[in-house]
Motif scaffolding. Structure first.
Motif, PDB file in Angstrom:
ATOM      1  N   LEU A  92      -7.906   1.619   5.471  1.00 61.25           N
ATOM      2  CA  LEU A  92      -6.734   2.306   4.918  1.00 61.25           C
ATOM      3  C   LEU A  92      -5.866   1.430   4.028  1.00 61.25           C
ATOM      4  O   LEU A  92      -5.273   1.929   3.066  1.00 61.25           O
ATOM      5  N   ILE A 143      -0.808   7.223   2.208  1.00 55.15           N
ATOM      6  CA  ILE A 143      -2.087   7.167   2.916  1.00 55.15           C
ATOM      7  C   ILE A 143      -2.428   8.585   3.364  1.00 55.15           C
ATOM      8  O   ILE A 143      -1.977   9.049   4.404  1.00 55.15           O
ATOM      9  N   ASP A 183      -8.671   7.204   2.286  1.00 56.78           N
ATOM     10  CA  ASP A 183      -7.934   8.147   3.114  1.00 56.78           C
ATOM     11  C   ASP A 183      -8.344   7.930   4.572  1.00 56.78           C
ATOM     12  O   ASP A 183      -9.261   7.173   4.856  1.00 56.78           O
ATOM     13  N   HIS A 243       4.497   6.251   4.310  1.00 51.18           N
ATOM     14  CA  HIS A 243       3.159   6.225   4.895  1.00 51.18           C
ATOM     15  C   HIS A 243       2.453   7.567   4.646  1.00 51.18           C
ATOM     16  O   HIS A 243       1.310   7.603   4.193  1.00 51.18           O
ATOM     17  N   ASN A 287      -4.907   7.203  10.743  1.00 56.03           N
ATOM     18  CA  ASN A 287      -3.578   7.103  10.149  1.00 56.03           C
ATOM     19  C   ASN A 287      -2.512   6.801  11.200  1.00 56.03           C
ATOM     20  O   ASN A 287      -1.660   5.939  11.001  1.00 56.03           O
ATOM     21  N   CYS A 347      -8.009   1.014   0.544  1.00 56.73           N
ATOM     22  CA  CYS A 347      -7.186   2.132   0.034  1.00 56.73           C
ATOM     23  C   CYS A 347      -7.879   3.486   0.143  1.00 56.73           C
ATOM     24  O   CYS A 347      -7.757   4.332  -0.758  1.00 56.73           O
ATOM     25  N   ARG A 405       0.833  -1.222   0.000  1.00 54.85           N
ATOM     26  CA  ARG A 405       0.000   0.000   0.000  1.00 54.85           C
ATOM     27  C   ARG A 405       0.855   1.255   0.000  1.00 54.85           C
ATOM     28  O   ARG A 405       0.542   2.232  -0.672  1.00 54.85           O
TER      29      ARG A 405
END
Length: 156
Positions: free
Chosen positions: A93, A67, A99, A63, A105, A97, A24
């Motif tokens: 996340l 993201i 936000d 990251h 986060n 995928c 990711r």
């Protein structure tokens, strides 16, 4: 509650979940297949052996770039809320995928770091706008403190 009690109950990701997370965030991998089937994770472990600070810096950079911060769930969902439950955060996340809100986060990054063996402490804070704008609204945030041993820092 003691700090060691907090980290002992941290939600950890398995190797397949870590590999999905690394995909990711577009963490690089070897072009050749690996014995474990987790090329990005193997590459990260090698990087951590050479310097945990450099590996941590690269993880954080990737990251933050992959993201993005967003609050679409707050505005465009039926429930107008976010879940910080570890399984929900990972699914939203990494798998879907999407936000994520700041706490989502940071929660994901906390899980990743704990799963990789970093010594991580999650702390909370509030930001007040009273002094600058007179607005008494306070916003809560989560931040992470990572402890690195000096012996690991000598290569950085």
């Amino acid at each position: 509650m003691l700090a060691k009690d907090i980290t002992a109950t941290a939600y950890t990701l398995n190797t397949c979940q870590l590999e999905l997370y690394l995909q990711r965030i577009q963490y690089p991998s070897h072009a050749t297949p690996t014995a474990t089937g987790h090329p990005r994770l193997e590459q990260l472990h090698k990087s951590m052996e050479h310097g945990s600070l450099a590996a941590l810096t690269e993880l954080q950079r990737r990251h933050l770039a992959a993201i993005t911060w967003g609050n679409t769930a707050l505005h465009y969902s039926n429930h107008h809320s976010v879940s910080i439950h570890p399984a929900s955060v990972f699914k939203k996340l990494v798998v879907r995928c999407h936000d994520g809100y700041c706490m989502e986060n940071t929660n994901l990054f906390y899980m990743v770091l704990c799963s990789l063996g970093y010594q991580v402490y999650a702390t909370g804070g509030r930001v007040s706008r009273t002094v600058v704008s007179g607005d008494p609204t306070e916003e809560g945030y989560i931040s992470l403190s990572v402890v690195l041993r000096k012996s690991r820092l000598k290569n950085c």
